[in-house]
Design an enzyme around this catalytic site. Structure first.
Site, PDB file in Angstrom:
ATOM      1  N   GLU A  73       2.331  -0.312   8.483  1.00 23.32           N
ATOM      2  CA  GLU A  73       2.259  -0.424   7.095  1.00 23.32           C
ATOM      3  C   GLU A  73       2.695   0.359   5.871  1.00 23.32           C
ATOM      4  OE1 GLU A  73       0.424  -4.887   6.229  1.00 23.32           O
ATOM      5  OE2 GLU A  73      -0.437  -2.749   6.492  1.00 23.32           O
TER       6      GLU A  73
ATOM      7  N   ASP B 104      -2.807  -1.272  -2.403  1.00 24.49           N
ATOM      8  CA  ASP B 104      -1.928  -0.093  -2.321  1.00 24.49           C
ATOM      9  C   ASP B 104      -1.377   0.287  -3.533  1.00 24.49           C
ATOM     10  OD1 ASP B 104      -1.879  -1.203  -0.265  1.00 24.49           O
ATOM     11  OD2 ASP B 104       0.125  -1.555   0.362  1.00 24.49           O
TER      12      ASP B 104
HETATM   13  C1  FRU Z   1      -0.812  -2.591   2.932  1.00 22.28           C
HETATM   14  C2  FRU Z   1      -0.135  -3.820   2.566  1.00 22.28           C
HETATM   15  C3  FRU Z   1       1.433  -3.963   2.507  1.00 22.28           C
HETATM   16  C4  FRU Z   1       2.258  -4.971   2.324  1.00 22.28           C
HETATM   17  C5  FRU Z   1       0.754  -4.482   0.646  1.00 22.28           C
HETATM   18  C6  FRU Z   1       0.318  -6.002   0.170  1.00 22.28           C
HETATM   19  O1  FRU Z   1      -1.459  -2.944   2.529  1.00 22.28           O
HETATM   20  O2  FRU Z   1      -0.411  -4.938   4.007  1.00 22.28           O
HETATM   21  O3  FRU Z   1       2.247  -4.050   3.551  1.00 22.28           O
HETATM   22  O4  FRU Z   1       3.266  -4.332   1.139  1.00 22.28           O
HETATM   23  O5  FRU Z   1       0.102  -4.813   1.599  1.00 22.28           O
HETATM   24  O6  FRU Z   1      -0.255  -6.786  -1.103  1.00 22.28           O
END
Ligand code: FRU
Length: 522
Positions: free
Chosen positions: A233, A54
């Site tokens: 998320e 992300d």
């Molecule tokens: C989304 C996610 C988020 C989390 C991060 C962990 O892709 O699963 O919810 O904070 O990636 O790397």
């Protein structure tokens, strides 16, 4: 290599010279970041090495756009999550910086979150002595332990170059193992900070508020009555004018869904409605899901904070991947790419208001030279011209407006090789556009990877394809951003043909431009 041929000399001067030559040649032969490996995008952000997911903490501050990102400093699959960091003056030419916030080994990983400028030092964490500018940067991230997810602050008083964890962490804790991905923004109407985060497994967005960024109170939540499964998320929440009218604004609540997207796996859903500082009420079409992208690879969006009001744009970036296969994509030393920054707006269509995305205007600066520029010619003539010129390229922008005039299907074959192609097409009868990567190159690393992604469009007489191809990514903005399709692809070397095709001899090219785009890394 020069390195092995070097002989040690007693002559001090010659020795020093040889050492210098060695250093120069070694760095020429073995640069740390070549950014020219197989499938390496040339104008999208990718990490120098190792795994990225992300985008995090997007913020504009003192002339720089900051991109933080979920990063594993130790390997090419997900793990040891930390915040990687890069800065840019235009969101395209990035300068890699050292890791901003590392995991605390044995305690917690640093998951996704956001960053804000604390302009008036409400947090008391800014140490500037300048009375006219007491500001600093504050990051809010999820400290993810084995069985807990809580929100932490880190702050920087040197324009993001070094970060300190706040000693009073965590600043928000709901005693839940899935409370994560805080997106914080200043809510002017009540003069307070608002945090939207998720309880991922319950598919619930939660709203908290604060006056100092250090203590947060839970005020409200939002969920949908549907039977959907999976997680929510990386939420985001912002207000946008409809059709550019500042008198008519709507709030957009974004939730990234894992899985459940139209193309399978992960994707970006949004709700339109009102927000009063504590509660979001959706007034979107009931029973209909709204999606930001219909390709398979656009996820975990984050919008920039603190873009100056004179600019006023809402710009986001997303990760060009899908959790179905993110750890298996076939790049060797690095894995994961970020999308182009995209400007967001809301547009009123006959069937309702929808989110529209366009590449930021800065992207025009990437144009190096026009490979083709034609207007008002027959599709047949355009096809012949392109075949004769052997139009090709793996780092290009295509902007085409086509009138199919009776053709069942019309579009482009990209990354065309002897037995490979990635097809972007329009089927007027079905009011459908598609991106098909079934035969795009290496599709063998995951059964979920090959396939065709489809999206509905509203008009049949014309289609506009505005495409950004960058070696291993395709972002297709259709009909001025009414629909976007984003996919990774892994073509073989040499599969770089670009063809226009149509199933009928009729059809008109209203306009077609193809530009070779430059590299932001070289
Ligand atoms: C989304 C996610 C988020 C989390 C991060 C962990 O892709 O699963 O919810 O904070 O990636 O790397």
């Amino acid at each position: 290599m020069v390195r092995h041929q070097m002989t040690i000399s007693c002559d001090l001067l010659r020795g020093a010279l040889a050492a210098l030559l060695f250093l120069a040649s070694a760095s020429a032969i073995l640069p740390l970041e070549t950014y020219n490996e197989a499938w390496r995008p040339q104008y999208h952000f990718t990490p120098p090495k190792n795994f990225m997911n992300d985008p995090n903490g997007l913020v504009f501050y003192k002339g720089e756009y900051h991109l933080f990102y979920q990063y594993n400093p130790q390997g090419t699959v997900w793990g040891h999550m930390s915040w990687g960091h890069a800065v840019s003056a235009d969101m395209l030419h990035w300068k890699n910086l050292p890791i901003a916030i590392p995991e605390e080994s044995g305690k917690f990983m640093v998951y996704s979150g956001s960053a804000v400028v604390d302009w008036h030092n409400f947090s008391g964490l800014c140490t500037s002595n300048d009375l006219r500018d007491p500001s600093c940067l504050v990051a809010i991230y999820t400290a993810a332990g084995t069985n807990s997810q809580r929100q932490n602050l880190a702050f920087s008083n040197d324009r993001g170059r070094s970060w300190t964890n706040y000693t009073g962490n965590p600043v928000a804790d709901l005693g839940q193992p899935d409370f994560r991905d805080p997106k914080v923004f200043w809510y002017e109407a009540r003069k307070k900070w608002v945090m939207v985060a998720v309880l991922a497994d319950e598919r619930k967005a939660v709203f908290l508020d604060s006056h100092d960024l250090k203590s947060w109170v839970l005020r409200g939540s939002f969920e949908t009555p549907g039977k959907e499964r999976g997680q929510w998320e990386c939420p985001d929440l912002f207000e946008l004018p409809v059709n550019g009218n500042p008198q008519k604004k709507k709030w957009v609540l974004v939730v990234n869904r894992n899985p459940g997207a139209p193309a399978g796996g992960t994707g970006v859903e949004y709700f339109l409605g009102g927000f009063d500082g504590t509660h979001f009420v959706s007034d979107g079409p009931s029973g209909q899901e709204l999606w930001a992208d219909y390709g398979k690879d656009f996820y975990a969006t984050n919008s920039f904070s603190d873009i100056p009001p004179v600019d006023g744009r809402r710009i986001w970036m997303g990760w060009i991947s899908n959790w179905q296969y993110a750890n298996r994509e076939p790049t060797a030393t690095w894995r994961g790419a970020q999308s182009l920054p995209r400007e967001l707006s809301l547009k009123q269509y006959s069937d309702g208001i929808r989110l529209v995305q366009r590449p930021v205007t800065e992207a025009k600066r990437l144009r190096q030279r026009a490979l083709l520029q034609v207007t008002n010619i027959s599709v047949l003539k355009a096809i012949q011209t392109m075949l004769a010129a052997k139009t090709s390229g793996d780092s290009v922008e295509i902007d085409a407006e086509l009138a199919p005039e009776g053709a069942k299907e019309i579009g482009f074959r990209l990354c065309k090789g002897a037995s490979e192609e990635t097809v972007l097409g329009f089927i007027p009868e079905q009011k459908e556009v598609f991106l098909d990567r079934t035969r795009s190159g290496d599709v063998s690393f995951a059964p979920e990877f090959p396939g065709r992604q489809r999206a509905a469009v509203r008009q049949i007489s014309r289609v506009r394809f505005h495409v950004f191809l960058d070696r291993s990514s395709v972002e297709a903005f259709v009909n001025d951003g009414e629909v976007v399709l984003t996919d990774r692809i892994y073509p073989s070397p040499g599969s770089d043909g670009i063809e226009l095709y149509s199933t009928a001899r009729s059809g008109k090219v209203i306009s077609l431009s193809i530009w070779k785009l430059g590299s932001v890394w070289h």
